[in-house]
Design a protein around this motif. Structure first.
Motif, PDB file in Angstrom:
ATOM      1  N   ALA A 745       0.832  -1.207   0.000  1.00  7.62           N
ATOM      2  CA  ALA A 745       0.000   0.000   0.000  1.00  7.62           C
ATOM      3  C   ALA A 745       0.866   1.256   0.000  1.00  7.62           C
ATOM      4  N   GLY A 746       1.952   1.241   0.791  1.00 11.93           N
ATOM      5  CA  GLY A 746       2.863   2.384   0.780  1.00 11.93           C
ATOM      6  C   GLY A 746       3.523   2.582  -0.567  1.00 11.93           C
ATOM      7  N   MET A 747       3.928   1.481  -1.216  1.00 15.60           N
ATOM      8  CA  MET A 747       4.561   1.590  -2.530  1.00 15.60           C
ATOM      9  C   MET A 747       3.563   2.018  -3.600  1.00 15.60           C
ATOM     10  N   LYS A 748       2.312   1.602  -3.485  1.00 16.37           N
ATOM     11  CA  LYS A 748       1.285   2.073  -4.431  1.00 16.37           C
ATOM     12  C   LYS A 748       1.139   3.588  -4.330  1.00 16.37           C
ATOM     13  N   TYR A 749       1.168   4.095  -3.087  1.00 21.34           N
ATOM     14  CA  TYR A 749       1.074   5.539  -2.886  1.00 21.34           C
ATOM     15  C   TYR A 749       2.248   6.246  -3.567  1.00 21.34           C
ATOM     16  N   LEU A 750       3.473   5.729  -3.370  1.00 17.90           N
ATOM     17  CA  LEU A 750       4.636   6.350  -4.013  1.00 17.90           C
ATOM     18  C   LEU A 750       4.547   6.245  -5.525  1.00 17.90           C
ATOM     19  N   SER A 751       4.097   5.074  -6.020  1.00 21.34           N
ATOM     20  CA  SER A 751       3.983   4.884  -7.470  1.00 21.34           C
ATOM     21  C   SER A 751       2.960   5.837  -8.061  1.00 21.34           C
ATOM     22  N   ASP A 752       1.829   6.029  -7.360  1.00 21.82           N
ATOM     23  CA  ASP A 752       0.806   6.964  -7.850  1.00 21.82           C
ATOM     24  C   ASP A 752       1.344   8.387  -7.921  1.00 21.82           C
ATOM     25  N   MET A 753       2.331   8.697  -7.078  1.00 18.07           N
ATOM     26  CA  MET A 753       2.948  10.030  -7.116  1.00 18.07           C
ATOM     27  C   MET A 753       4.118  10.082  -8.105  1.00 18.07           C
ATOM     28  N   SER A 754       4.314   8.974  -8.856  1.00 16.36           N
ATOM     29  CA  SER A 754       5.416   8.874  -9.815  1.00 16.36           C
ATOM     30  C   SER A 754       6.766   8.970  -9.118  1.00 16.36           C
ATOM     31  N   TYR A 755       6.840   8.472  -7.905  1.00 16.28           N
ATOM     32  CA  TYR A 755       8.108   8.447  -7.175  1.00 16.28           C
ATOM     33  C   TYR A 755       8.665   7.032  -7.199  1.00 16.28           C
ATOM     34  N   VAL A 756       9.906   6.891  -7.607  1.00 10.81           N
ATOM     35  CA  VAL A 756      10.573   5.590  -7.667  1.00 10.81           C
ATOM     36  C   VAL A 756      11.523   5.494  -6.479  1.00 10.81           C
ATOM     37  N   HIS A 757      11.380   4.460  -5.656  1.00 11.74           N
ATOM     38  CA  HIS A 757      12.163   4.345  -4.427  1.00 11.74           C
ATOM     39  C   HIS A 757      13.607   3.952  -4.709  1.00 11.74           C
ATOM     40  N   ARG A 758      13.799   2.925  -5.524  1.00 10.94           N
ATOM     41  CA  ARG A 758      15.110   2.450  -5.982  1.00 10.94           C
ATOM     42  C   ARG A 758      15.887   1.642  -4.950  1.00 10.94           C
ATOM     43  N   ASP A 759      15.462   1.628  -3.699  1.00  7.40           N
ATOM     44  CA  ASP A 759      16.201   0.873  -2.686  1.00  7.40           C
ATOM     45  C   ASP A 759      15.228   0.154  -1.755  1.00  7.40           C
ATOM     46  N   LEU A 760      14.185  -0.438  -2.343  1.00  7.97           N
ATOM     47  CA  LEU A 760      13.185  -1.134  -1.546  1.00  7.97           C
ATOM     48  C   LEU A 760      13.759  -2.469  -1.074  1.00  7.97           C
ATOM     49  N   ALA A 761      13.838  -2.659   0.218  1.00  8.73           N
ATOM     50  CA  ALA A 761      14.361  -3.880   0.822  1.00  8.73           C
ATOM     51  C   ALA A 761      13.834  -3.957   2.246  1.00  8.73           C
ATOM     52  N   ALA A 762      13.849  -5.152   2.838  1.00  7.17           N
ATOM     53  CA  ALA A 762      13.316  -5.315   4.190  1.00  7.17           C
ATOM     54  C   ALA A 762      14.091  -4.481   5.199  1.00  7.17           C
ATOM     55  N   ARG A 763      15.370  -4.218   4.940  1.00  9.18           N
ATOM     56  CA  ARG A 763      16.151  -3.400   5.872  1.00  9.18           C
ATOM     57  C   ARG A 763      15.667  -1.956   5.892  1.00  9.18           C
ATOM     58  N   ASN A 764      14.974  -1.536   4.833  1.00  6.52           N
ATOM     59  CA  ASN A 764      14.458  -0.174   4.741  1.00  6.52           C
ATOM     60  C   ASN A 764      12.971  -0.097   5.055  1.00  6.52           C
ATOM     61  N   ILE A 765      12.432  -1.148   5.646  1.00 10.72           N
ATOM     62  CA  ILE A 765      11.053  -1.150   6.147  1.00 10.72           C
ATOM     63  C   ILE A 765      11.111  -1.148   7.665  1.00 10.72           C
ATOM     64  N   LEU A 766      10.410  -0.252   8.307  1.00 10.03           N
ATOM     65  CA  LEU A 766      10.404  -0.164   9.766  1.00 10.03           C
ATOM     66  C   LEU A 766       9.087  -0.713  10.316  1.00 10.03           C
ATOM     67  N   VAL A 767       9.160  -1.243  11.544  1.00  6.43           N
ATOM     68  CA  VAL A 767       8.002  -1.912  12.158  1.00  6.43           C
ATOM     69  C   VAL A 767       7.734  -1.274  13.510  1.00  6.43           C
ATOM     70  N   ASN A 768       6.462  -0.969  13.793  1.00  5.24           N
ATOM     71  CA  ASN A 768       6.130  -0.429  15.104  1.00  5.24           C
ATOM     72  C   ASN A 768       5.569  -1.525  16.008  1.00  5.24           C
ATOM     73  N   ASN A 769       5.085  -1.128  17.181  1.00  6.93           N
ATOM     74  CA  ASN A 769       4.606  -2.114  18.157  1.00  6.93           C
ATOM     75  C   ASN A 769       3.357  -2.839  17.697  1.00  6.93           C
ATOM     76  N   ASN A 770       2.616  -2.265  16.760  1.00  8.61           N
ATOM     77  CA  ASN A 770       1.407  -2.901  16.248  1.00  8.61           C
ATOM     78  C   ASN A 770       1.683  -3.754  15.016  1.00  8.61           C
ATOM     79  N   LEU A 771       2.969  -4.019  14.758  1.00  8.28           N
ATOM     80  CA  LEU A 771       3.401  -4.787  13.584  1.00  8.28           C
ATOM     81  C   LEU A 771       3.009  -4.109  12.282  1.00  8.28           C
ATOM     82  N   GLU A 772       2.848  -2.798  12.326  1.00 11.47           N
ATOM     83  CA  GLU A 772       2.544  -2.032  11.115  1.00 11.47           C
ATOM     84  C   GLU A 772       3.858  -1.684  10.427  1.00 11.47           C
ATOM     85  N   CYS A 773       3.951  -1.992   9.140  1.00  4.95           N
ATOM     86  CA  CYS A 773       5.182  -1.783   8.373  1.00  4.95           C
ATOM     87  C   CYS A 773       5.106  -0.476   7.591  1.00  4.95           C
ATOM     88  N   LYS A 774       6.220   0.258   7.575  1.00  4.60           N
ATOM     89  CA  LYS A 774       6.265   1.545   6.881  1.00  4.60           C
ATOM     90  C   LYS A 774       7.551   1.646   6.060  1.00  4.60           C
TER      91      LYS A 774
END
Length: 997
Positions: A745-774
Motif C-alpha cells: 500500500a505504501g509503494m502504491k502511494y509512491l507509485s501513484d505520485m510517480s516516485y521511484v524508491h530504488r532501494d526497496l528492501a526489508a532493511r528499509n522497512i520499519l516496524v512499530n509495536n502494532n506490527l505495522e510496516c512503513k
C-alpha cells in the motif's frame, strides 16, 4: 555521614519539586511500592552487627505532613564491604512469571570525597530468591541469584543532585513468592524508591470480541496468544484471537466477530436495527434504510415487507425495493409499408409507469373482425420475432388477409405482474394493455402460372405468360418485372437486364443469334413490392450467320469490371499504408531505452535537487522544529550522515511523542549536506500510513554543524529484516501477508505520485509495536551496514544488486516496475523470516544466475499464491509485471479468504538452506555440530545439543522431529529450520555416497 545526610535532605526537596514519583499511566499491577507504603517497611539488613561502620540504614523524613523512608549506605573509606538489604516476602500472581523492578536512587561520585578512597565503588548488585513461604528473618546468601549489577547513568557530585531511574526484569518466576536483595560493595548510595510490578494487557473489546485481562508473557513468549469470545448477538467463523506483548499491549487481532442479521455494531456491541432499518445477513456492515415501497415497523428487522400494491419478484433480493405492475403501453401504431405481402409493423412506446422495474416484456394478441363479429386470429398469423415475451417495442405481423379489420392488443408485463393479478380483480387494477384496431385494404399480387415462347428470330424473342385470377377490387393496373440474362457459365461476370412492363407479353430485341437466354417474370403488388414469381425458363434465338454483339451487355460488363479493378487498387494502397504505419509506431518497450527524456515520469512531487539551495526546499516541505522541543535519549544506530537517536518531541499544545532523530555529523561535505536535507524534502511531501512520517527538521541553529537534525516518528521494533530474524517462526502466514499488504500500500502511494524508491528492501522497512510496516530510507546512496557486497558500483553510483531488477542493473533505468521487482524480493525476505536473498552468492553470481532465468525458490511454509505473486514480480519483461495497485488488490483477496493461504508451495531444502547447508568452507562435511548450527544461524542451541549427548554429525543425521523437540527447541520456525536442514544433509550425504562409489 553528616555530609551525606545533608545531601539526602537536598535530594528530597529536588524530588518533590520535579515530581519524580509521578506514576506512568500504564497497565501495571504493583506488588511492592516502597514510597506508597509510607511507614517503616521492616526490610532485613545483613550482617546484623556492623560495629563502627554500620551497613544499610533507614532514614525517616516528613514531606507534606506524611512520613517518608529511604534506605542508604555510605561506607567508602573502610575495608571492602558486603552489606545486604533484603525486602519482605513479595507474593506474586500465579500467571505473573515476569516482573519489573524499578529503582530510583542516588550514587555519589567517588572523586567528590577527595582523594578517591580505594574501597569506594559506584555500583551495587541486585539479587532475587524464590520461595513458596515466608522464611522470616532467615537469611542465606547462597539462596540468592544475581539479577544485575546496577551502574548509575548520572553520579552526584558535591553541589549537584542527580537521580537515576533504572528498571530490571526478573524472569521465569514459578514459586508463590520471592525476595529482592541489594548488595553494597562499597558505594555511597541511597534508595528513594523501589517499585515491583508486572504488566498485563487490560480486558478489552476489539472487533466485537471480548478478551480477558492477561498477564504479559516473558522472554520465551514475546507474544502471548489469547482467545476471545464474541459479544452478545455477534458470531465468528473462527475463534477470535489477539496477542498480548511483553509491554502489556494488545496487537495483531486475528479473526473478526460480526453482528447477526438484524443487528449492527455500535460502541463495541451489537444493537438491534431501529424501526425503518434492516440488516439481512451476518456482516460488519451497518443497518440500511428500508428501500423504496417498503415499510419497517419493528426493530431488529431482517428485511422490510412490501407496502400494499407493491411486490417482489421471485428473483428479487429480499433487501431490494418493491415494485408495482406497469401501466399500459402508449401510442400503438400500425405501419403498412408491405401490405402486398400481407404484413404490417406494430410499434408502441413503453409504459409511462414501469412500476420501478426494468424487466418489462410485452405480449401481443390479435383478433380478426368481419362486421361486428371478432374472433382470435389463430395460428395462421406469424409474429417476428415473437408474439409473447417481447423486450423490444415493435413486432412484425404477417400472413394477414386483405379487406379485413384487425384488432391488436399489446400488454405490458413485469416480474411482479403475476402477484398483482392474484391480489386484486382485473376490474380494480390499472390497465396494463392497450388495443389498436386497423383495417387492411390491399391487393394480393397475381401469381405467374406459365411462360411460353410466342416467336423467335436470330436477334429477338417474343414471350407471353399467364397470371392467376385477379381479385374483386383492383386499385391500379398490374405491372410485371422481366429479368433476363445470357446463359454462359464461363463468364466471371453475369449481366442482368430488367424490364418493367404493363402487359403480360413482350418482344425482346438486340439479342445474339444462336444463343440461349434465361428469363424470369415477377408480378408487382399495388405498392410496387415484388409478388409471386415464375420459374426460370430458357429460350434460344435462331442462327442466321450475322453475329451482332449486344452493346448493352458489353457496356454493363465493362462497367462492372472497371469498378472491380478500382476496388482492388484501393485495397492494396490501404494495406501498404497500414504496414508502413505499423513499422513507424513504437510501444512502451520500444521507447524504454531510447532517451532519458522519454523515460522520465511525470512527477507529482517536487524534486528537491531542482533547488539551488537545499535549505529553500527543506523549508518548503518540512516543518522547522526548535531544538528546545527535542530531547535526545539514547543512540540506537548510525547512518551515513551521523548518529541516530531515540528521543522525544514535546511541542506546545501537543502530546509528547517518541521520535527518531537523525543527525548530521561534523565535518560534512556540501554534497552530504544536500543529500541530508533532500531526504527530508522528499519525506515531507508524503502522507500515508505506510510511509514513515516526517515530524520536522532542525536547521536554524547557531551551531549548524552539530545540531542539524531530521526528526521522524519512532518505530519501536526497528528494521523489518532484523525483527523477523529475531522472531523466526513466531508469525503465521496470514500475519506475514498482512505486513506485505502494508508495504504494498505504501509503494502504491509512491507509485501513484510517480516516485521511484530504488532501494526497496526489508532493511528499509520499519516496524512499530502494532506490527505495522512503513517504507523508509529515501536515499539510494546510503551505505549498507556490515555488507560490503550489498551494493555494486557502476559509473552512476551504487546499486543494491540483490534487490534490483535486471534492466535497472544493466541500463540504470529505474521505474515503478523495477520497484515491483524489489518488492518481490521483499516478499521473499518476509516469508523467509529475514533470510538473506541469494544466501552467500556473490553479486556477480547473482547477476549471472538471474540472466540465466534462475529465481529464488519458495521459502518453507510459503503459501503457493504468495510465491506465484513473487514470480510475477520477477518477470524479465517489466511491462508484464503487476502494478502495485494489482498487488494490493491480490493481497486483500488473500487476507479476505484465509483458506487461500493453506496451499503451500513446493520447498526444496537443498536449495533454500545454503549457508552452506551441506558442507564446510573447504567442501568437506561439517566437522562439528557447532559448525553446522552456525551455518544455519541456530548456534544458540549448541549447548542443547551438547547436553543431550549429540556431539557429531552422524548423530545429527539420525534425529527426528521429536528428538529436536526433546532437546529444547520449541519455537516452530527454529524447529522447522533445523529439521529441514537435517533433511537436506541426508539428501546430500546420499548423493555424495553415490559419487564416492
Amino acid at each position: 555521614m553528616g555530609f551525606w545526610g545533608g545531601i539526602r535532605r537536598v535530594l528530597f526537596s529536588y524530588v518533590l519539586i520535579n515530581g519524580i514519583f509521578i506514576t506512568l499511566q500504564t497497565k501495571e499491577e504493583v506488588l511492592l511500592d516502597m514510597r506508597a507504603a509510607g511507614g517503616e517497611l521492616g526490610w532485613l539488613t545483613w550482617p546484623l552487627d556492623q560495629g563502627d561502620t554500620p551497613g544499610w540504614e533507614v532514614v525517616q523524613r516528613t514531606l507534606n505532613g506524611s512520613q517518608f523512608y529511604t534506605y542508604s549506605v555510605c561506607n567508602v573509606e573502610g575495608r571492602e564491604q558486603d552489606n545486604w538489604l533484603r525486602t519482605t516476602f513479595i507474593q506474586r500472581r500465579p500467571s505473573a512469571s515476569r516482573v519489573f523492578v524499578e529503582l530510583q536512587f542516588i550514587v555519589r561520585d567517588c572523586n567528590s570525597f577527595g582523594g578517591a578512597p580505594l574501597t569506594c565503588k559506584e555500583t551495587f548488585n541486585l539479587f532475587t530468591s524464590e520461595s513458596d513461604a515466608d522464611v522470616g528473618t532467615t537469611f542465606h546468601k547462597s539462596l540468592f541469584k544475581k539479577v544485575a549489577t546496577i551502574a548509575p547513568d548520572e553520579i552526584t557530585g558535591k553541589n549537584d543532585m542527580r537521580i537515576n531511574t533504572e528498571t530490571r526484569v526478573v524472569e521465569n518466576l514459578s514459586q508463590r513468592g520471592f525476595y529482592l536483595a541489594f548488595q553494597d560493595i562499597g558505594a555511597c548510595v541511597a534508595f528513594l524508591s523501589v517499585r515491583v510490578y508486572y504488566k498485563s494487557c487490560p480486558s478489552t473489546i476489539k472487533s466485537l470480541a471480548s478478551f480477558p485481562e492477561t498477564v504479559a508473557g516473558g522472554e520465551n513468549q514475546v507474544l502471548k496468544e489469547v482467545p476471545g469470545v464474541c459479544v452478545e448477538n455477534a458470531v465468528s467463523v473462527e475463534v477470535p484471537r489477539i496477542y498480548c506483548t511483553v509491554d502489556g499491549e494488545w496487537v495483531v487481532p486475528v479473526g473478526q466477530c460480526q453482528c447477526k442479521a438484524g443487528f449492527e455494531e455500535k460502541e463495541d456491541s451489537c444493537q438491534e436495527c431501529e424501526p425503518g432499518f434492516f440488516k439481512d445477513s451476518e456482516s460488519s456492515g451497518k443497518c440500511e434504510a428500508c428501500p423504496a415501497n417498503t415499510q419497517g415497523l419493528k426493530s431488529g428487522a431482517l428485511s422490510c415487507p412490501c407496502m400494499q400494491g407493491f411486490y417482489r419478484a421471485p428473483t428479487d433480493s429480499n433487501s431490494g425495493p418493491c415494485s408495482g405492475p406497469p401501466s399500459a403501453p402508449r401510442d400503438i401504431v400500425a405501419t403498412t409499408t408491405q401490405l402486398s405481402a400481407g404484413k404490417l409493423l406494430l410499434s408502441w412506446n413503453p409504459p409511462a409507469d414501469t412500476g420501478g422495474r426494468d424487466d418489462i416484456t410485452y405480449n401481443v394478441e390479435c383478433q380478426r373482425c368481419e362486421g361486428a363479429v371478432c374472433q382470435p386470429c389463430g395460428e395462421k398469423i406469424r409474429y417476428d420475432p415473437s408474439g409473447t415475451g417481447l423486450r423490444d417495442t415493435r413486432v412484425s405481423v404477417s400472413e394477414l388477409d386483405a379487406h379485413l379489420n384487425y384488432s391488436f392488443t399489446v400488454e405490458a408485463l413485469s416480474g411482479v405482474s403475476m402477484f398483482a393479478s392474484q391480489a386484486a380483480p382485473r376490474a380494480h387494477r390499472p390497465p396494463s394493455s392497450a388495443t389498436l384496431t386497423t383495417s387492411l385494404h390491399y391487393t394480393d399480387p397475381p401469381k405467374i402460372t406459365t411462360m411460353r415462347l410466342v416467336e423467335r428470330a436470330p436477334t429477338s424473342l417474343s414471350l407471353s405468360w399467364d397470371v392467376s385470377p385477379r381479385p374483386r377490387v383492383q386499385s391500379r393496373p398490374i405491372r410485371y418485372e422481366l429479368t433476363y440474362r445470357k446463359k454462359d457459365d464461363n463468364l466471371d461476370v453475369t449481366t442482368y437486364i430488367v424490364l418493367i412492363l404493363e402487359k403480360s407479353s413482350v418482344k425482346v430485341s438486340d439479342l445474339d443469334p444462336d444463343t440461349a437466354y434465361l428469363f424470369r417474370v415477377q408480378a408487382l403488388s399495388s405498392d410496387g413490392s415484388p409478388g409471386g414469381s415464375s420459374m426460370e425458363e430458357q429460350f434460344e434465338t435462331l442462327s442466321d450467320g450475322h453475329h451482332t454483339p449486344n452493346r448493352t451487355a458489353i457496356i454493363l460488363a465493362g462497367g462492372v469490371g472497371g469498378a472491380t479493378m478500382l476496388f482492388i487498387v484501393v485495397v492494396i494502397l490501404f494495406l501498404r499504408k497500414r504496414r508502413r504505419n505499423s513499422h513507424t509506431r513504437q510501444g512502451p518497450e520500444d521507447t524504454y531505452f531510447s532517451s532519458p527524456e522519454q523515460l522520465k515520469p511525470l512527477k507529482t512531487y517536487v524534486d528537491p535537487h531542482t533547488y539551488e539551495d537545499p535549505n529553500v526546499a527543506v523549508l518548503k516541505f518540512a516543518t522547522e522544529i526548535h531544538p528546545s522541543h527535542i530531547t535526545k535519549q539514547k543512540v540506537i544506530g548510525a547512518g551515513e550522515f551521523g548518529e541516530v537517536y531515540r528521543g522525544s518531541l514535546k511541542v506546545q499544545g501537543r502530546k509528547e511523542v517518541a521520535v527518531a532523530i537523525k543527525t548530521l555529523k561534523p565535518g560534512y561535505t556540501e554534497k552530504q549536506r544536500q543529500d541530508f536535507l533532500s531526504e527530508a524534502s522528499i519525506m515531507g511531501q508524503f502522507a500515508h500510513q505506510n510511509i514513515i512520517r516526517l515530524e520536522g527538521v532542525v536547521t536554524k541553529c547557531k551551531d549548524f554543524f552539530k545540531h542539524a537534525m531530521i526528526v521522524t516518528e519512532y518505530m519501536e521494533n526497528g528494521a523489518l529484516d532484523r525483527y523477523l530474524r529475531d522472531h523466526d517462526g513466531e508469525f503465521s502466514a496470514f500475519q506475514l501477508v498482512g505486513m506485505l499488504r502494508g508495504i504494498a500500500a505504501g509503494m502504491k502511494y509512491l507509485s501513484d505520485m510517480s516516485y521511484v524508491h530504488r532501494d526497496l528492501a526489508a532493511r528499509n522497512i520499519l516496524v512499530n509495536n502494532n506490527l505495522e510496516c512503513k517504507v523508509s530510507d529515501f536515499g539510494l546512496s546510503r551505505v549498507l551496514e556490515d555488507d560490503p557486497e550489498g551494493t555494486y558500483t557502476t559509473s552512476g553510483g551504487k546499486i543494491p544488486i540483490r534487490w534490483t531488477a535486471p534492466e535497472a542493473i544493466a541500463y540504470r533505468k529505474f521505474t515503478s516496475a523495477s520497484d515491483v521487482w524489489s518488492f518481490g524480493i521483499v516478499m521473499w525476505e518476509v516469508m523467509a523470516f529475514g533470510e538473506r536473498p541469494y544466501w552467500d552468492m556473490s553479486n556477480h553470481e547473482v547477476m549471472k544466475a538471474i540472466n540465466e532465468a534462475f529465481r529464488l525458490p519458495a521459502p518453507m511454509d510459503c503459501p503457493s499464491a504468495v510465491y506465484q505473486l513473487m514470480l510475477q514480480c520477477w518477470l524479465p519483461e517489466r511491462s508484464k509485471r503487476p502494478r502495485f495497485g494489482d498487488i494490493v488488490s491480490l493481497l486483500d483477496k488473500l487476507l479476505r479468504s484465509p483458506d487461500s493461504l493453506k496451499a503451500i508451495a513446493d520447498f526444496d531444502p537443498r536449495v533454500s538452506i545454503r549457508l552452506p547447508s551441506t558442507s564446510g568452507s573447504d567442501g568437506s562435511p561439517f566437522k562439528s555440530v557447532s559448525d553446522w548450527l552456525e551455518s544455519i544461524k541456530m548456534n544458540q542451541y549448541s549447548e542443547n545439543f551438547s547436553h543431550a549427548g549429540i556431539v557429531n554429525m552422524d548423530q545429527v543425521l539420525q534425529m527426528k522431529n521429536e528428538d529436536i523437540k526433546n532437546i529444547g527447541v520449541r519455537l516452530p520456525g527454529h524447529l522447522k529450520r533445523i529439521a529441514y536442514s537435517i533433511l537436506g544433509l541426508k539428501d546430500q550425504t546420499s548423493t555424495l555416497s553415490v559419487f564416492a562409489v
